[in-house]
Enzyme design. Structure first.
Site, PDB file in Angstrom:
ATOM      1  CB  THR A   1       7.037 -13.081   1.946  1.00 45.35           C
ATOM      2  OG1 THR A   1       7.279 -12.385   0.726  1.00 45.35           O
ATOM      3  CG2 THR A   1       7.640 -14.472   1.878  1.00 45.35           C
TER       4      THR A   1
ATOM      5  CG  HIS B   1      -1.172  -5.170  -1.219  1.00 45.76           C
ATOM      6  ND1 HIS B   1      -1.573  -3.925  -0.767  1.00 45.76           N
ATOM      7  CD2 HIS B   1      -1.499  -5.209  -2.544  1.00 45.76           C
ATOM      8  CE1 HIS B   1      -2.111  -3.243  -1.775  1.00 45.76           C
ATOM      9  NE2 HIS B   1      -2.074  -4.010  -2.870  1.00 45.76           N
TER      10      HIS B   1
ATOM     11  CG  ASP C   1      10.650  -8.811  -6.404  1.00 47.32           C
ATOM     12  OD1 ASP C   1       9.572  -9.386  -6.176  1.00 47.32           O
ATOM     13  OD2 ASP C   1      11.615  -8.832  -5.591  1.00 47.32           O
TER      14      ASP C   1
ATOM     15  CG  HIS D   1       2.425  -9.744  -4.545  1.00 43.98           C
ATOM     16  ND1 HIS D   1       1.988  -9.894  -3.242  1.00 43.98           N
ATOM     17  CD2 HIS D   1       3.434 -10.634  -4.706  1.00 43.98           C
ATOM     18  CE1 HIS D   1       2.717 -10.830  -2.635  1.00 43.98           C
ATOM     19  NE2 HIS D   1       3.596 -11.300  -3.505  1.00 43.98           N
TER      20      HIS D   1
ATOM     21  N   GLY E   1       3.947 -19.674  -0.265  1.00 46.66           N
ATOM     22  CA  GLY E   1       5.152 -18.849  -0.229  1.00 46.66           C
ATOM     23  C   GLY E   1       4.890 -17.360  -0.251  1.00 46.66           C
TER      24      GLY E   1
ATOM     25  CB  CYS F   1      -0.921   0.008   1.217  1.00 44.85           C
ATOM     26  SG  CYS F   1      -2.377  -1.055   1.069  1.00 44.85           S
TER      27      CYS F   1
ATOM     28  CG  ASN G   1       4.149 -17.130  -4.549  1.00 46.23           C
ATOM     29  OD1 ASN G   1       4.019 -18.093  -5.295  1.00 46.23           O
ATOM     30  ND2 ASN G   1       5.257 -16.411  -4.497  1.00 46.23           N
TER      31      ASN G   1
ATOM     32  CG  HIS H   1       5.966 -12.718  -8.128  1.00 49.68           C
ATOM     33  ND1 HIS H   1       7.126 -12.334  -7.491  1.00 49.68           N
ATOM     34  CD2 HIS H   1       5.114 -13.094  -7.138  1.00 49.68           C
ATOM     35  CE1 HIS H   1       6.988 -12.469  -6.190  1.00 49.68           C
ATOM     36  NE2 HIS H   1       5.770 -12.944  -5.943  1.00 49.68           N
TER      37      HIS H   1
HETATM   38  P1  5GP Z   1       5.789 -13.157  -2.290  1.00 53.55           P
HETATM   39  O1  5GP Z   1       6.910 -13.926  -1.662  1.00 53.55           O
HETATM   40  O2  5GP Z   1       4.846 -12.598  -1.238  1.00 53.55           O
HETATM   41  O3  5GP Z   1       5.074 -13.857  -3.391  1.00 53.55           O
HETATM   42  O4  5GP Z   1       6.489 -11.933  -3.017  1.00 53.55           O
HETATM   43  C1  5GP Z   1       6.857 -10.757  -2.372  1.00 53.55           C
HETATM   44  C2  5GP Z   1       7.881 -10.096  -3.245  1.00 53.55           C
HETATM   45  O5  5GP Z   1       7.998  -8.755  -2.846  1.00 53.55           O
HETATM   46  C3  5GP Z   1       9.282 -10.713  -3.150  1.00 53.55           C
HETATM   47  O6  5GP Z   1       9.704 -11.156  -4.442  1.00 53.55           O
HETATM   48  C4  5GP Z   1      10.139  -9.577  -2.610  1.00 53.55           C
HETATM   49  O7  5GP Z   1      11.430  -9.544  -3.187  1.00 53.55           O
HETATM   50  C5  5GP Z   1       9.330  -8.356  -2.965  1.00 53.55           C
HETATM   51  N1  5GP Z   1       9.477  -7.250  -2.049  1.00 53.55           N
HETATM   52  C6  5GP Z   1       9.377  -7.296  -0.695  1.00 53.55           C
HETATM   53  N2  5GP Z   1       9.561  -6.082  -0.158  1.00 53.55           N
HETATM   54  C7  5GP Z   1       9.753  -5.239  -1.210  1.00 53.55           C
HETATM   55  C8  5GP Z   1      10.013  -3.829  -1.281  1.00 53.55           C
HETATM   56  O8  5GP Z   1      10.060  -3.115  -0.296  1.00 53.55           O
HETATM   57  N3  5GP Z   1      10.168  -3.316  -2.531  1.00 53.55           N
HETATM   58  C9  5GP Z   1      10.105  -4.076  -3.659  1.00 53.55           C
HETATM   59  N4  5GP Z   1      10.296  -3.472  -4.840  1.00 53.55           N
HETATM   60  N5  5GP Z   1       9.863  -5.409  -3.616  1.00 53.55           N
HETATM   61  C10 5GP Z   1       9.710  -5.971  -2.410  1.00 53.55           C
HETATM   62 ZN    ZN Z   2      -1.799  -3.251   1.166  1.00 52.16          ZN
END
Ligand code: 5GP
Ligand code: ZN
Length: 114
Positions: free
Chosen positions: A95, A98, A30, A100, A93, A7, A87, A102
């Site tokens: 993390t 919110h 990312d 998203h 997986g 957000c 994810n 990829h």
């Molecule tokens: P998830 O693991 O939830 O599918 O993907 C989260 C993604 O967000 C990860 O690939 C991680 O590198 C990316 N990410 C986490 N924090 C930040 C941030 O502060 N800025 C950016 N640009 N990417 C982030």
């Molecule tokens: Zn959010």
């Protein structure tokens, strides 16, 4: 969601490398890329995960895929191919809580994931 990093990124409160923005969606690189092209597509509206998608979210989900259609061309990966990954939850997986998507491309990606 006061403490949600995505957000904050979509509002410009945390810096990011922006790829695209409109009134509903924000796209940025990312911070820890897993491929030569690795961007994240997020709704500006806080939706925690795919588990929170219902009929009321169908317009934003469709819009996200139209934005993906546009940006993969701008990023130069439409012809070579790419992967869209969403994810969900602990086993998936996820993390950042919110929603998203990829977009990974620029190299041949293995399947299945680990
Ligand atoms: P998830 O693991 O939830 O599918 O993907 C989260 C993604 O967000 C990860 O690939 C991680 O590198 C990316 N990410 C986490 N924090 C930040 C941030 O502060 N800025 C950016 N640009 N990417 C982030
Ligand atoms: Zn959010």
């Amino acid at each position: 969601m006061n403490d949600c990093i995505f957000c904050k990124i979509s509002k410009g409160e945390i810096p990011s490398k922006k790829v695209y923005e409109d009134d509903k969606v924000f796209v940025f690189h990312d911070i820890s890329p897993e491929a030569p092209v690795h961007v994240l597509v997020i709704p500006k509206e806080h939706i925690a995960s795919a588990n929170d998608i219902d009929e009321s979210k169908s317009d934003i989900i469709a819009h996200i895929y139209l934005v993906i259609h546009k940006i993969v061309r701008e990023l130069g990966i439409a012809e070579t191919g790419y992967r869209i990954v969403n994810n969900c939850g602990e086993d998936g997986g996820q993390t950042v809580n919110h929603l998203h998507f990829h977009i990974l491309g620029g190299r041949s990606l293995k399947w299945p994931p680990g």
